[in-house]
Scaffold this motif. Structure first.
Motif, short mmCIF file in Angstrom:
data_model
loop_
_atom_site.label_atom_id
_atom_site.label_comp_id
_atom_site.label_asym_id
_atom_site.label_seq_id
_atom_site.Cartn_x
_atom_site.Cartn_y
_atom_site.Cartn_z
N GLY A 120 0.81 -1.21 0.00
CA GLY A 120 0.00 0.00 0.00
C GLY A 120 0.84 1.27 0.00
O GLY A 120 0.34 2.35 0.29
N ARG A 140 -3.49 9.14 4.95
CA ARG A 140 -3.23 7.70 5.11
C ARG A 140 -4.40 7.04 5.81
O ARG A 140 -4.85 5.97 5.41
N VAL A 141 -4.91 7.67 6.85
CA VAL A 141 -6.06 7.11 7.58
C VAL A 141 -7.27 7.04 6.65
O VAL A 141 -7.98 6.03 6.61
N ASP A 179 -10.04 1.74 1.80
CA ASP A 179 -9.71 0.36 1.42
C ASP A 179 -10.51 -0.64 2.24
O ASP A 179 -11.03 -1.63 1.71
N LEU A 180 -10.61 -0.39 3.53
CA LEU A 180 -11.35 -1.28 4.42
C LEU A 180 -12.83 -1.31 4.05
O LEU A 180 -13.44 -2.38 3.95
N SER A 238 -7.23 6.80 3.42
CA SER A 238 -6.95 5.76 2.44
C SER A 238 -7.22 4.37 3.02
O SER A 238 -7.85 3.52 2.38
N LEU A 239 -6.74 4.15 4.23
CA LEU A 239 -6.98 2.86 4.89
C LEU A 239 -8.48 2.63 5.13
O LEU A 239 -8.98 1.52 4.92
N ALA A 240 -9.16 3.68 5.55
CA ALA A 240 -10.61 3.55 5.78
C ALA A 240 -11.34 3.25 4.48
O ALA A 240 -12.26 2.42 4.44
N LEU A 300 3.02 1.99 2.09
CA LEU A 300 3.14 2.42 3.48
C LEU A 300 4.54 2.96 3.77
O LEU A 300 5.53 2.28 3.58
#
Length: 170
Positions: A110, A140-141, A147-148, A143-145, A112
């Motif tokens: 990702g 980043r948060v 993706d999740l 993006s992660l949210a 990261l």
């Protein structure tokens, strides 16, 4: 899928990502000075790709649209976190370039760490470090949210479409 097909597919996907992210970065920079031209250019690129009967151009148009949404997220986060007067088009363009850096480095899942380091390096002294770091971490948060949420949505759709097996597996 044969090995050759897989290689061609991968190269095509990487190429689409590179072209689309660079296109959106350029449109973001243009939007700082000529927002109407940037918006019209984006609309023409996306619409042109969608009406063509060439799958590769349609895929590129969809990538540009998706990366345009990434850039919009960067503008929204930047607008909330960065000091007023920050050129949000430049911020979004830097985000797209940093995203691309994270994408092309295969050892970072990702992107990261790579994306964040590239973002900070590209921004240099153009923006206040504390605000920039907060914006980078917020992206980043987000993006992660995203993706999740996408992954959970796909799992839900996939599970709802599965059928019972006509025999016992246990």
């Amino acid at each position: 899928m044969a090995h050759g097909q897989l290689v061609r597919s991968t190269v095509t996907e990487v190429g689409l990502h590179v072209v689309a992210s660079l296109t959106v970065a350029a449109l973001c920079l243009l939007a700082n000075r000529m927002p109407f031209i940037a918006g019209a250019g984006a609309a023409i690129l996306i619409a042109g790709g969608m009406v063509t009967l060439r799958p590769l151009l349609t895929a590129l148009a969809l990538q540009i649209a998706a990366f345009g949404l990434f850039a919009l997220a960067a503008v929204l986060v930047g607008g909330a976190v960065l000091p007023s007067g920050t050129e949000l088009g430049q911020f979004a363009a830097l985000f797209m370039l940093a995203w691309l850096a994270g994408f092309v480095i295969p050892v970072a899942p990702g992107g990261l760490g790579v994306r964040e380091a590239a973002f900070l390096a590209l921004a240099g002294n153009e923006m206040p470090a504390t605000s920039l770091l907060a914006a980078v971490l917020a992206l980043r948060v987000a993006s992660l949210a995203g993706d999740l949420t996408y992954g959970l949505g796909i799992m839900a759709v996939t599970r709802s479409k599965t059928t019972e097996l006509p025999f016992r597996t246990a």
